[in-house]
Structure formats: C-alpha cells, structure tokens
Motif scaffolding. Structure first.
Motif, PDB file in Angstrom:
ATOM      1  N   LEU A 164      80.883  -2.136  19.327  1.00 25.27           N
ATOM      2  CA  LEU A 164      82.138  -2.230  20.838  1.00 25.27           C
ATOM      3  C   LEU A 164      79.945  -1.808  21.596  1.00 25.27           C
ATOM      4  O   LEU A 164      79.400  -0.718  21.635  1.00 25.27           O
ATOM      5  CB  LEU A 164      82.231  -1.356  20.894  1.00 25.27           C
ATOM      6  CG  LEU A 164      83.849  -2.075  20.249  1.00 25.27           C
ATOM      7  CD1 LEU A 164      85.095  -1.043  20.603  1.00 25.27           C
ATOM      8  CD2 LEU A 164      84.241  -3.347  21.004  1.00 25.27           C
ATOM      9  N   PRO A 165      80.296  -2.266  22.779  1.00 18.44           N
ATOM     10  CA  PRO A 165      79.263  -1.761  24.059  1.00 18.44           C
ATOM     11  C   PRO A 165      79.493  -0.872  24.740  1.00 18.44           C
ATOM     12  O   PRO A 165      80.642   0.267  24.911  1.00 18.44           O
ATOM     13  CB  PRO A 165      79.461  -2.805  25.016  1.00 18.44           C
ATOM     14  CG  PRO A 165      80.781  -3.536  25.075  1.00 18.44           C
ATOM     15  CD  PRO A 165      80.874  -3.747  23.246  1.00 18.44           C
ATOM     16  N   ASP A 166      78.753   0.089  25.930  1.00 22.47           N
ATOM     17  CA  ASP A 166      79.432   1.383  26.183  1.00 22.47           C
ATOM     18  C   ASP A 166      80.405   0.996  27.296  1.00 22.47           C
ATOM     19  O   ASP A 166      80.804  -0.520  27.637  1.00 22.47           O
ATOM     20  CB  ASP A 166      77.867   1.485  27.385  1.00 22.47           C
ATOM     21  CG  ASP A 166      78.840   2.440  28.211  1.00 22.47           C
ATOM     22  OD1 ASP A 166      79.824   3.274  27.654  1.00 22.47           O
ATOM     23  OD2 ASP A 166      78.211   2.609  29.611  1.00 22.47           O
ATOM     24  N   LEU A 167      81.720   1.964  26.658  1.00 19.08           N
ATOM     25  CA  LEU A 167      83.285   1.633  27.345  1.00 19.08           C
ATOM     26  C   LEU A 167      83.573   2.045  28.444  1.00 19.08           C
ATOM     27  O   LEU A 167      84.648   3.133  28.645  1.00 19.08           O
ATOM     28  CB  LEU A 167      84.328   1.502  25.926  1.00 19.08           C
ATOM     29  CG  LEU A 167      83.622   1.291  24.269  1.00 19.08           C
ATOM     30  CD1 LEU A 167      84.812   1.845  23.922  1.00 19.08           C
ATOM     31  CD2 LEU A 167      84.315  -0.845  25.198  1.00 19.08           C
ATOM     32  N   THR A 168      82.353   3.391  29.272  1.00 21.38           N
ATOM     33  CA  THR A 168      82.387   3.419  30.140  1.00 21.38           C
ATOM     34  C   THR A 168      83.512   2.825  31.395  1.00 21.38           C
ATOM     35  O   THR A 168      83.242   1.731  31.710  1.00 21.38           O
ATOM     36  CB  THR A 168      81.121   4.329  31.221  1.00 21.38           C
ATOM     37  OG1 THR A 168      80.860   5.364  30.111  1.00 21.38           O
ATOM     38  CG2 THR A 168      81.504   4.988  32.113  1.00 21.38           C
ATOM     39  N   GLY A 169      84.680   3.850  31.417  1.00 23.79           N
ATOM     40  CA  GLY A 169      86.001   3.051  32.321  1.00 23.79           C
ATOM     41  C   GLY A 169      86.520   1.866  32.070  1.00 23.79           C
ATOM     42  O   GLY A 169      87.764   2.104  32.515  1.00 23.79           O
ATOM     43  N   LYS A 170      86.532   1.294  30.403  1.00 22.97           N
ATOM     44  CA  LYS A 170      87.117   0.981  29.845  1.00 22.97           C
ATOM     45  C   LYS A 170      88.789   1.048  29.390  1.00 22.97           C
ATOM     46  O   LYS A 170      89.010   2.165  29.154  1.00 22.97           O
ATOM     47  CB  LYS A 170      86.177   0.069  29.099  1.00 22.97           C
ATOM     48  CG  LYS A 170      85.047  -0.238  29.519  1.00 22.97           C
ATOM     49  CD  LYS A 170      84.672  -1.324  30.222  1.00 22.97           C
ATOM     50  CE  LYS A 170      84.071  -1.994  30.518  1.00 22.97           C
ATOM     51  NZ  LYS A 170      83.725  -3.417  32.467  1.00 22.97           N
ATOM     52  N   VAL A 171      89.420   0.147  29.083  1.00 22.13           N
ATOM     53  CA  VAL A 171      90.602   0.309  28.714  1.00 22.13           C
ATOM     54  C   VAL A 171      90.114  -0.468  27.187  1.00 22.13           C
ATOM     55  O   VAL A 171      90.578  -1.174  26.972  1.00 22.13           O
ATOM     56  CB  VAL A 171      91.897  -0.084  29.320  1.00 22.13           C
ATOM     57  CG1 VAL A 171      93.323  -0.180  28.714  1.00 22.13           C
ATOM     58  CG2 VAL A 171      91.730   0.073  30.862  1.00 22.13           C
ATOM     59  N   VAL A 172      91.085   0.145  26.412  1.00 25.93           N
ATOM     60  CA  VAL A 172      91.151   0.123  24.958  1.00 25.93           C
ATOM     61  C   VAL A 172      92.798   0.056  24.534  1.00 25.93           C
ATOM     62  O   VAL A 172      93.121   1.010  24.302  1.00 25.93           O
ATOM     63  CB  VAL A 172      90.244   1.416  23.809  1.00 25.93           C
ATOM     64  CG1 VAL A 172      90.093   0.447  22.507  1.00 25.93           C
ATOM     65  CG2 VAL A 172      88.741   0.866  24.189  1.00 25.93           C
ATOM     66  N   VAL A 173      93.238  -0.763  23.590  1.00 27.17           N
ATOM     67  CA  VAL A 173      93.883  -1.222  22.545  1.00 27.17           C
ATOM     68  C   VAL A 173      94.530  -1.006  21.419  1.00 27.17           C
ATOM     69  O   VAL A 173      93.647  -2.212  21.006  1.00 27.17           O
ATOM     70  CB  VAL A 173      95.309  -2.284  23.772  1.00 27.17           C
ATOM     71  CG1 VAL A 173      96.486  -1.769  23.292  1.00 27.17           C
ATOM     72  CG2 VAL A 173      94.998  -1.974  24.987  1.00 27.17           C
ATOM     73  N   ASP A 174      95.049  -0.565  20.625  1.00 34.20           N
ATOM     74  CA  ASP A 174      95.324  -0.150  19.505  1.00 34.20           C
ATOM     75  C   ASP A 174      96.460  -0.776  19.330  1.00 34.20           C
ATOM     76  O   ASP A 174      97.446   0.084  19.448  1.00 34.20           O
ATOM     77  CB  ASP A 174      94.755   1.000  18.677  1.00 34.20           C
ATOM     78  CG  ASP A 174      94.702   0.473  17.089  1.00 34.20           C
ATOM     79  OD1 ASP A 174      94.425   0.265  17.223  1.00 34.20           O
ATOM     80  OD2 ASP A 174      95.231   2.204  16.259  1.00 34.20           O
ATOM     81  N   VAL A 175      96.602  -1.961  18.178  1.00 35.05           N
ATOM     82  CA  VAL A 175      97.527  -2.735  18.058  1.00 35.05           C
ATOM     83  C   VAL A 175      98.107  -1.952  16.715  1.00 35.05           C
ATOM     84  O   VAL A 175      97.644  -2.453  16.132  1.00 35.05           O
ATOM     85  CB  VAL A 175      97.705  -4.294  17.979  1.00 35.05           C
ATOM     86  CG1 VAL A 175      99.086  -5.041  17.889  1.00 35.05           C
ATOM     87  CG2 VAL A 175      97.288  -4.946  19.514  1.00 35.05           C
ATOM     88  N   GLY A 176      99.110  -1.242  16.586  1.00 36.73           N
ATOM     89  CA  GLY A 176      99.439  -0.952  15.461  1.00 36.73           C
ATOM     90  C   GLY A 176      98.742   0.319  15.253  1.00 36.73           C
ATOM     91  O   GLY A 176      98.368   0.527  14.481  1.00 36.73           O
ATOM     92  N   SER A 177      99.038   1.254  15.764  1.00 34.69           N
ATOM     93  CA  SER A 177      97.977   2.505  15.930  1.00 34.69           C
ATOM     94  C   SER A 177      98.253   3.962  14.742  1.00 34.69           C
ATOM     95  O   SER A 177      97.516   4.419  14.366  1.00 34.69           O
ATOM     96  CB  SER A 177      98.041   3.133  16.914  1.00 34.69           C
ATOM     97  OG  SER A 177      99.194   3.200  17.887  1.00 34.69           O
TER      98      SER A 177
END
Length: 268
Positions: free
Chosen positions: A106-119
């Motif tokens: 993954l690239p720099d995730l500053t300010g980004k939203v991550v969703v894990d499906v089936g966490s």
C-alpha cells in the motif's frame, strides 16, 4: 535508527496483542459459533486444521508440536509409520504479511480510510494503526464473538481514536464501502458463506467499491475467488491489477508463497 525503533516497537505491540488474543481463544482460534467454517474444514477432502497466522508463527507452531498440543502431520494408515503433512489454513495475515502489506503493498495512507471486510481478530486494523497513518480503520465482522474480542483489544491498547468495528454483514454497508480508499479482503467469503451468498456478496462489493483510484487488496486473487462462482462481475471493467515485488520483503524465513497470495488492484 529512530524509524527502526518505532517499527520494532510496533512489532512488539502486535505480538502482545496476539498473546492477549491467544488467552481468549481455543488453540484452533475458532468459535463454535462459526458453524459453516468448521463444517467446511471438516468436509475438506484431505485433513486440514485452522492455524491462525497472526497468533501462531512457525516457531510457535513448532513449540506446540513439541508439547504435543499440535501436529504438522497425520497418519494415513492408523498404526503405521505412513504419514502425510496436514494442510494448514489461516483466516488472518501473519505479522510478516501485515508488514509487507503496509510497508510494500500500500502507498502512504495519510488521511485515508481503510475498510477490512471480515475483520475477525482485528489484525489488519491493529497493524494499520501501528504501521500506517490511515485516518480511520473500519472492520466489518459478522461474528459477534470476534467483534467482542476486537473491541476488547481496541480498548486495552487505546486504539479507539482511529479504529471502529461494525458487527454487520458487509452487504448492509454500502456507504462505508463507497467511502473507502482501501478495502482489504483476506479469505473472506469462501469458508463462511455458501456459493450463492458468496456471489451476492462479490456483486455487492463490485457495485459499491467504485471510486476511481481506490485500492482493493485480496487473498487469494479476484480471478481465483470468482472462478468458482456465477456472478455478473466484469473484472476488466472494474479493476486493474498492480504488479507487486514479492522479493522486497527481507524478513528472516519469509514464506514467499504466502506473500504471493496477496494481490493489489486499482479501481478503474
């Protein structure tokens, strides 16, 4: 040197979380409430056991085998010395895979939203908190027992400012998927839904993960997951697979085959 210290401290925190989780789970890291997953593992043509890679690395598995609490092999003819290797399956990323995901995939995730499906245990969320600058990390998990475990770790390790877990079917979370910059899906449907439900879930994902340039991480590949299902998902119109360098991970005793199961796609 400071960066290396921060990374190593993050490793220690993740290992502490894994230890805490082991104390709340049976050794196979599955709950009785996972009826379908347990049934599917038992119906596998060859003997298979679930060994959660986040909780148990190879060294830990070796120590459990030495203690007689786990085995890497089974007898093909009871009473003889004819044995075969057990097939292991994990529904979680290992620590090495998590570091590869956040440091090299993954690239720099500053300010980004991550969703894990089936966490599930929350490994992707906890690693994202420690290894990235993602502004929000959301987990969606159908099993109430695993949601409770994740909430326990979030509270204990004070992750509440950036991590939130929803006890829900992903097919009720359209707006969350539409807001995501990164969606992670690790062995997410095959062991938990029948084929018709899997097809419905994939079509829902394809319909709602549409923001151009957003990223999708899957294990295994989309092609492999969808090849067994009848869906209307047109991959060539939805995603472009991004090439990954699986040799960049210099971890000791890295399982390259496991890394090669990780696939990255950009939404068209």
């Amino acid at each position: 040197d400071f960066d290396e210290l921060v990374v190593s401290n993050s490793d220690v925190v993740l290992k502490n979380i894994a230890e805490d989780l082991r104390n709340h789970l049976p050794i196979e890291a599955m709950f009785n409430s996972e009826h379908r997953a347990v049934q599917k593992i038992h119906q596998h043509p060859l003997p298979m056991i679930h060994v959660d890679a986040f909780l148990y690395d190879d060294d830990f598995v070796d120590s459990l085998c030495e203690e007689g609490k786990m085995s890497r092999s089974y007898c093909t003819e009871c009473g003889s010395f004819k044995t075969a290797s057990l097939e292991f399956i994990s529904h979680s990323f290992s620590l090495t895979e998590l570091k590869f995901l956040y440091h090299h995939v993954l690239p720099d995730l500053t300010g980004k939203v991550v969703v894990d499906v089936g966490s599930r245990l929350g490994a992707v969320l906890f690693a994202g908190y420690l290894y990235s600058s993602a502004s929000q990390l959301y987990g969606v998990e159908m099993n109430a027992d695993f949601c409770q475990l994740q909430e326990m770790m979030i509270a204990k390790y004070q992750f509440i400012d950036r991590i939130k877990v929803f006890h829900a079917d992903i097919c009720t979370q359209a707006s969350l998927l539409q807001s995501a910059d990164v969606v992670v899906m690790n062995n997410v449907f095959e062991y938990f839904l029948d084929r018709q439900e899997q097809a419905r879930a994939w079509e829902f994902i394809a319909c709602n993960v549409r923001r151009r340039g957003s990223l999708l991480v899957t294990v295994p590949s989309l092609q492999e997951s969808l090849s067994k299902l009848q869906t209307d998902v047109q991959l060539d119109q939805w995603v472009q697979e991004m090439q990954l360098d699986y040799d960049v991970c210099m971890e000791k005793d890295v399982d390259k085959e496991a890394l090669e199961q990780i696939h990255l796609y950009k939404i068209l």
